[in-house]
Every structure is written in C-alpha cells, then in structure tokens.
Design a protein around this motif. Structure first.
Motif, PDB file in Angstrom:
ATOM      1  N   ASP A 121       1.181  -4.794   3.623  1.00 39.56           N
ATOM      2  CA  ASP A 121       1.497  -5.561   4.465  1.00 39.56           C
ATOM      3  C   ASP A 121       2.752  -5.594   4.563  1.00 39.56           C
ATOM      4  O   ASP A 121       3.742  -5.607   5.802  1.00 39.56           O
ATOM      5  N   ALA A 122       3.772  -4.229   3.536  1.00 38.19           N
ATOM      6  CA  ALA A 122       5.610  -4.433   3.719  1.00 38.19           C
ATOM      7  C   ALA A 122       5.298  -3.378   5.058  1.00 38.19           C
ATOM      8  O   ALA A 122       7.259  -2.668   4.787  1.00 38.19           O
ATOM      9  N   GLY A 123       4.620  -2.539   4.819  1.00 39.08           N
ATOM     10  CA  GLY A 123       4.397  -1.081   6.298  1.00 39.08           C
ATOM     11  C   GLY A 123       5.022  -0.335   5.900  1.00 39.08           C
ATOM     12  O   GLY A 123       5.093   0.923   6.019  1.00 39.08           O
ATOM     13  N   ALA A 124       3.967  -0.172   4.069  1.00 40.63           N
ATOM     14  CA  ALA A 124       3.953   1.220   3.119  1.00 40.63           C
ATOM     15  C   ALA A 124       3.532   2.668   4.409  1.00 40.63           C
ATOM     16  O   ALA A 124       1.822   1.779   4.456  1.00 40.63           O
ATOM     17  N   ALA A 125       3.145   3.527   3.833  1.00 40.19           N
ATOM     18  CA  ALA A 125       2.886   4.716   5.741  1.00 40.19           C
ATOM     19  C   ALA A 125       1.885   4.645   4.370  1.00 40.19           C
ATOM     20  O   ALA A 125       0.071   5.293   4.872  1.00 40.19           O
ATOM     21  N   GLU A 126       1.779   5.317   3.164  1.00 37.00           N
ATOM     22  CA  GLU A 126       0.769   4.981   2.332  1.00 37.00           C
ATOM     23  C   GLU A 126       0.413   4.854   0.497  1.00 37.00           C
ATOM     24  O   GLU A 126       2.120   4.804   0.137  1.00 37.00           O
ATOM     25  N   VAL A 127      -0.453   4.641   0.087  1.00 34.64           N
ATOM     26  CA  VAL A 127      -0.348   3.751  -1.185  1.00 34.64           C
ATOM     27  C   VAL A 127      -0.971   5.081  -2.290  1.00 34.64           C
ATOM     28  O   VAL A 127      -2.569   4.880  -2.305  1.00 34.64           O
ATOM     29  N   HIS A 128      -0.436   5.619  -2.824  1.00 35.95           N
ATOM     30  CA  HIS A 128      -1.288   6.139  -4.302  1.00 35.95           C
ATOM     31  C   HIS A 128      -1.390   5.071  -6.145  1.00 35.95           C
ATOM     32  O   HIS A 128      -0.012   5.323  -5.878  1.00 35.95           O
TER      33      HIS A 128
END
Length: 486
Positions: free
Chosen positions: A384-391
């Motif tokens: 929601d905060a605009g991260a491109a990817e989450v690992h």
C-alpha cells in the motif's frame, strides 16, 4: 475485564511463558524484585506477583493482573511487602487458564509446611503435570489453581524430608519437562534448573546480597554483577552463610531452548556466554548467505527483527532502513476496543515509512512465521505504501511443531509451516519471495560452527525439528502424535 498482553492485536507470535527473579540479603527486597520483574516484562505481560519475608511480619504477598509498571510502582502496595528476601514472577499463561486468568493462577505460589513456609516461582512447563495432579487429588490433595506449577508445592508437602530444599529435590525428581525455579523460605533463596537446562537461570551478586534471574538484563537494571548461569540440573541454596550447590538429578546432555536466542530473550542479555544481540546479528549474516536477493532496502519488522536485519544488510551490502516504525506507546491503551478499531489490527502497532518504501524492492526481516496472518498484514501495508517488491527473510526455521516446555504455541494444524511448503507459504502470504534460515544456519549463528549434530542435538529445537528431548506425556495421552522415526 479482559486482560490483553502488551501486543493485544498480535496473536501471531509465540509467547514466552514467564520470568522469575529473586533476591536475598538486601534492604527492601520487594523494590529490587519489582525492578527485576520490569526488566523481564517481555517474558510475560499478563500478570505478576511478589512474595517477601520479614521476621517481624512473616510472609507477605501481592498478586496483580497487568504490567509491573501499573501495579508494583505504587508506594502503598510496596510498603506491604517488607523484608530482605523476596521472589517475583511475571506470567503469560501456557498451562492453566487462558485469556481471563484467575488470580489464583498468578505466581509465586506459597505453601506452609511443618518446618515453615516456602514460596516458589516457576518458568517452564511440566509435561506430566496432569498425571501427577490426578494422582495427588486421588490421595487427598486440594488444588487452588489450574497451574502445572502447583504440583511442585503438593509434592513437597508429601515428602518426608526434614527441610525445604530436600523436599524440593524430592518433588522435582517426580516431574518431567522444563523448569527453572526461584524459591524462598524464611532464610534461604533457592534456584533450580532442570537436567536439560531448557530455560535460563542466572546468578548475580549485589553488594552482600545475591540475585537469581531468568536473564542477565534484569541483573543490569539493579546494578548486580553477573556471576554465572545456574547449570542444567543444578540446585543452589543461598543464605547468610553463603551459597551451596547441589546436583540432585541424573546428569543429561543439556538442550537449551534455541528459540531463546531467536526471540524470547532480550537482545541485551547474555546466554551461554554469548550476547543475544550478536547471535541475532549473525542470524542475519547467515540468512544473507543462504537466501540472497536483489533489492534496494533491508527493513526489520520491529523490534525483534532488527538485529538480524542489520546483519543481513551488512552481509549483503543492501542498505538498512527503518521502513516500519513501531508505536512504542500502544501498550494497554485499548482495553475493550470497538470492532472497527480491532479490525485495524497490526496497523495500531506498526506504521510504514512511506517516503522510504515507495518504489523500492524491500527485504523484510522478521523473527518467525507462526500462523502467517501478521505477515500478510505487513505485506499489505508495504505494498500500500508503494513498494515495488516484497521479500520476506525469516530469522528462524519454519515453526512446524508445538512447544510443550513453556511456550504458548498454537496447535500443530494451526502452524502454517506444518501444512504448507515454503513455496506454498510464499504464495499464501502473497510476497515475491519467502526464505527461512536453515536449522544448520541457525546453529552456526548460535556459535556451533559445525551446525546441528543430528545424532545428538546441542539445543532443544523441537518447534523446528519435532525432536522432543522430553516426551510430552500428558499430550501423548491426549493423542498427540510424535514425529515418526526416520
């Protein structure tokens, strides 16, 4: 009134069972005990109790729900606890009542014997408590609580030994499981650790007095000198003459709880001669070696993921950032929140630093995944905060088995890792990648250069491996199936 832990909206973490603390030979023992309990608050936030002894007034006690700061800082209460010897206990229920705990379950427990009174505070879990309880009730014992720890008092009462320490030895030879105990008589402070040494217990010196504590951080808060750990299977008896050491149990190879290094203990404590912070930092280093990924930021899930995230960042070269900020003051603000407030869930505790996260490939480092529900919420916040990817990188192996040695663990079928592979968990949580540290990597981070000795493990790692060092007798009777021999 409903009583929450200090994280009332996060049911997705393993909860430590309790912390114990005791002092002898100091002025105003209760105040030192309260300070020690405050330092051990992370081990149990549900309730706490203190018992002291003064020759002119006998034994005094106070048991309260809630945090130490909300109860044992009031002069009107502390003045009712005089004496130069005292013990205390902070509690999170594992055995006995859950949720709205009865005050009778709050330790320390007290028993009056022919040779005088004794109080006991127990950290751990007795795995054959129900069998012992049935036997004692059949023989006429009347229990006041639903706690497994009360069994010890009743076993002591039935012993024919002539003094309290010998009766305690008798009682503890009957019990199975994990126990680190701080106890007291009118003149003696007693510390005991089970033969496997599953739970920690520390010995300290404070001027002419002595201190026993679950962790070294509680010695630090009162200015006590850390002397050593109580050895697995050791009993120490301390009085005005000094300290005596006994080894009343059959010797066994120690199996200290590995998860104490990962999560339970405070990072400023020392365990097994090793800094907890340094171990957690090294976990991050091992994770970066085992599970590298191309990313822009390494962010901890505060607070327990922070040392591992720093280690991961330093090893990988990916910048470290506080992409998630924890609300340090939530505490017990919402005792009975509305349904709308409760649905905010983890957002009440954690908030994303949007300016850092937007457009970035983010590595989130957390200490564990239990049910996976909190991981999903954090992932949603990051996206929601605009991260491109989450690992996700997890600083412990998959938690696949429940703990029966004093940790509040969900039933096996509710543990995400017990029913899903790593890839399935990754898809379930909805992240770009999910990797756990290997069990061997965790052992290396904890100082075992050769990793895990599968034939004779150096730690208790049952929650990861299913290798229970003490058979959980009561649970087996109820139908719990142990891991099949390979």
């Amino acid at each position: 009134m409903r009583h929450f832990s200090s994280h009332p909206f996060d049911d997705d973490k393993l909860k430590e069972e309790c912390g114990v603390f005791g002092v002898v030979g100091v002025t105003d023992a209760a105040n030192f005990v309260a300070l020690g309990m405050h330092a051990l608050q992370h081990r149990g936030q549900e309730a706490g109790g203190i018992i002291t002894y003064a020759p002119e007034g006998g034994f005094s006690s106070a048991h309260r729900f809630g945090l130490v700061r909300d109860n044992f800082t009031r002069a009107s209460l502390m003045e009712t606890l005089p004496g130069t010897i005292g013990i205390g206990h902070v509690r999170y229920s594992t055995a006995g009542s859950k949720g709205a705990t009865a005050i009778r379950d709050v330790q320390p427990f007290f028993g009056e014997f022919a040779m005088g009174g004794a109080a006991i505070a127990h950290n751990g879990n007795i795995t054959n408590a129900e069998a012992i309880r049935r036997e004692l009730i059949e023989r006429g014992s009347i229990f006041q609580s639903s706690s497994d720890s009360e069994c010890i008092i009743h076993l002591m009462a039935r012993s024919i030994q002539k003094n309290i320490p010998e009766r305690m030895k008798d009682a503890l030879r009957r019990v199975e499981g994990a126990f680190s105990i701080v106890a007291m008589t009118r003149t003696k402070l007693i510390g005991v650790r089970d033969p496997l040494g599953v739970r920690p217990l520390m010995l300290g010196r404070l001027g002419d007095g002595w201190v026993l504590s679950s962790e070294t951080c509680a010695l630090d808060i009162i200015g006590a000198e850390f002397l050593r750990e109580i050895e697995p299977g050791e009993m120490v008896v301390i009085d005005a003459k000094g300290i005596e050491s006994f080894h009343p149990f059959e010797p066994k190879k120690p199996r200290f709880c590995l998860f104490e290094h990962v999560y339970f203990s405070r990072p400023d404590s020392i365990l097994g001669g090793r800094s907890v912070y340094e171990t957690r930092h090294q976990i991050g280093v091992e994770l970066a070696i085992e599970a590298p990924v191309e990313a822009d930021l390494v962010c901890p899930v505060p607070d327990s993921g922070t040392p591992a995230a720093i280690g991961y960042s330093q090893q990988s070269g990916i910048p470290f950032a506080m992409g998630i900020v924890r609300n340090q003051y939530m505490g017990r603000t919402f005792i009975e929140p509305s349904e709308q407030i409760r649905n905010m869930g983890v957002r009440l505790k954690l908030n994303v630093n949007r300016a850092l996260i937007a457009g970035k490939r983010v590595v989130l480092v957390d200490d564990s995944v239990v049910r996976g529900t909190t991981s999903m919420k954090i992932k949603e916040m990051i996206l929601d905060a605009g991260a491109a990817e989450v690992h996700f990188r997890i600083a412990s192996p998959p938690t696949m088995w429940p703990c029966f040695y004093g940790v509040d663990t969900p039933e096996k079928e509710k543990l995400l890792a017990s029913r899903m592979t790593e890839d399935e968990m990754c898809a379930f949580i909805g992240v770009d990648s999910l990797k756990f540290i290997s069990l061997g990597g965790l052992y290396r981070a904890a100082g075992e250069a050769g990793g895990r000795n599968d034939a004779s493990p150096q730690y208790c790692d049952a929650c990861f491996s299913g290798d229970y060092p003490v058979a959980p007798t009561d649970m087996i009777v109820k139908g719990f199936a142990l891991k099949a021999a390979e």
